[in-house]
Design a protein around this motif. Structure first.
Motif, PDB file in Angstrom:
ATOM      1  N   THR A  28      35.489  31.382  52.385  1.00 35.85           N
ATOM      2  CA  THR A  28      34.146  31.157  51.866  1.00 35.85           C
ATOM      3  C   THR A  28      34.231  30.564  50.463  1.00 35.85           C
ATOM      4  N   GLN A  29      33.081  30.105  49.943  1.00 33.27           N
ATOM      5  CA  GLN A  29      33.066  29.567  48.582  1.00 33.27           C
ATOM      6  C   GLN A  29      33.407  30.656  47.556  1.00 33.27           C
ATOM      7  N   ALA A  30      33.015  31.886  47.824  1.00 30.95           N
ATOM      8  CA  ALA A  30      33.387  32.994  46.932  1.00 30.95           C
ATOM      9  C   ALA A  30      34.900  33.178  46.915  1.00 30.95           C
ATOM     10  N   MET A  31      35.528  33.017  48.068  1.00 37.87           N
ATOM     11  CA  MET A  31      36.986  33.124  48.127  1.00 37.87           C
ATOM     12  C   MET A  31      37.644  31.962  47.390  1.00 37.87           C
ATOM     13  N   GLU A  37      40.630  31.068  40.280  1.00 43.24           N
ATOM     14  CA  GLU A  37      40.998  31.911  39.145  1.00 43.24           C
ATOM     15  C   GLU A  37      42.472  32.290  39.203  1.00 43.24           C
ATOM     16  N   ALA A  38      42.948  32.634  40.399  1.00 42.96           N
ATOM     17  CA  ALA A  38      44.345  33.045  40.541  1.00 42.96           C
ATOM     18  C   ALA A  38      45.290  31.882  40.258  1.00 42.96           C
ATOM     19  N   THR A  39      44.960  30.690  40.754  1.00 40.67           N
ATOM     20  CA  THR A  39      45.831  29.527  40.554  1.00 40.67           C
ATOM     21  C   THR A  39      45.828  29.086  39.098  1.00 40.67           C
ATOM     22  N   GLU A  40      44.664  29.136  38.462  1.00 39.57           N
ATOM     23  CA  GLU A  40      44.584  28.814  37.032  1.00 39.57           C
ATOM     24  C   GLU A  40      45.367  29.832  36.207  1.00 39.57           C
ATOM     25  N   ARG A  41      45.283  31.099  36.603  1.00 39.46           N
ATOM     26  CA  ARG A  41      46.051  32.131  35.904  1.00 39.46           C
ATOM     27  C   ARG A  41      47.549  31.867  36.052  1.00 39.46           C
TER      28      ARG A  41
END
Length: 257
Positions: A28-31, A37-41
């Motif tokens: 989903t778009q929420a996922m 966020e995880a990839t940017e982190r």
């Protein structure tokens, strides 16, 4: 944030898990926002040396959640406003090693995500497909650039145009994976590769990956694909394909042109 994406940092490896097994990890778009966020982190946090993608349940990902995608896409003037494009930009910019552990189905983004991973472990009986044309859409995630580079034009076109799955052994033979192992061994094999990468010189790895990939070119192709994808989403062909999908029947493109 969503519970359908979980993260864990251990030994320099940030493990990101798709956690919606009851829906075959359809995204989903929420996922996508949580994946972004995880990839940017992973890129920004010095404690993260390797990013590992895995999934709960018996499938890596069924691709986009069609209902969610249609609902949000129909309300969005620009496809680049959707969370998926933030995730794609994060993938293009990622300069640390990424590893994937793939069991079961890997459909659409479930396959094209692998093109951004530096090491991929697939189950021998995994089934990978990119049925964009079957849904009257267009490739995404710079896959129109990366898949032909990996497989050659003919094999890549077959995957896109026919949308038929290839198994894990074929994925290995064609160059989409580093390892094809029994399904029960996928997680351990991917974790072992991630641990080996985490033990290597981190700055050397980052520079090596930057030299091997052109992040600007990837993002540029993603934007061109986004235009094609967005125009197709509003097309009569796509409306017929989506209707057929919800009605569980083959689409009829005989009057398209």
């Amino acid at each position: 944030m969503t519970d359908h994406i979980t993260t864990e940092l251990a030994g320099g490896v940030l493990t990101v898990a798709l956690n919606r097994p009851e829906k075959k990890n359809a995204i989903t778009q929420a996922m996508y926002a949580a994946l972004s966020e995880a990839t940017e982190r992973a890129r920004a946090d010095d404690a993260v040396r390797v990013l590992l993608f895995r999934a709960e349940g018996d499938s890596f990902s069924a691709g986009n959640d069609i209902g969610d995608f249609i609902a949000i896409g129909s309300q969005t003037e620009q496809p680049f406003d959707m969370s998926v494009f933030r995730f794609l930009k994060a993938l293009a910019d990622l300069d640390k090693p990424a590893v994937a552990a793939v069991r079961g189905r890997a459909v659409g983004i479930g396959l094209t995500l692998l093109l951004h991973c530096d090491m991929v472990v697939v189950a021998e009986d995994a089934l990978l497909s990119a049925p964009f044309v079957n849904l009257a859409l267009a490739p995404e995630a710079a896959s129109s650039l990366l898949l032909p580079q990996a497989l050659g034009h003919q094999r890549a076109f077959e995957i896109f145009a026919l949308g038929e799955p290839i198994d894990g052994r074929t994925a290995l033979a064609w160059g989409l994976a580093n390892r094809a192992v029994p399904a029960a061994e996928v997680e351990a094999a991917a974790a072992a590769l991630a641990a080996k990468l985490a033990a290597r010189a981190p700055n050397s790895l980052r520079k090596t990956k930057r030299l091997m990939r052109d992040a600007a070119a990837l993002w540029s192709r993603m934007q061109v694909e986004g235009e094609a994808f967005g125009s197709q989403m509003k097309s009569p062909e796509a409306m017929e394909a989506f209707m057929a999908f919800t009605q569980k029947r083959p689409p009829d493109f005989s009057k398209a042109g």
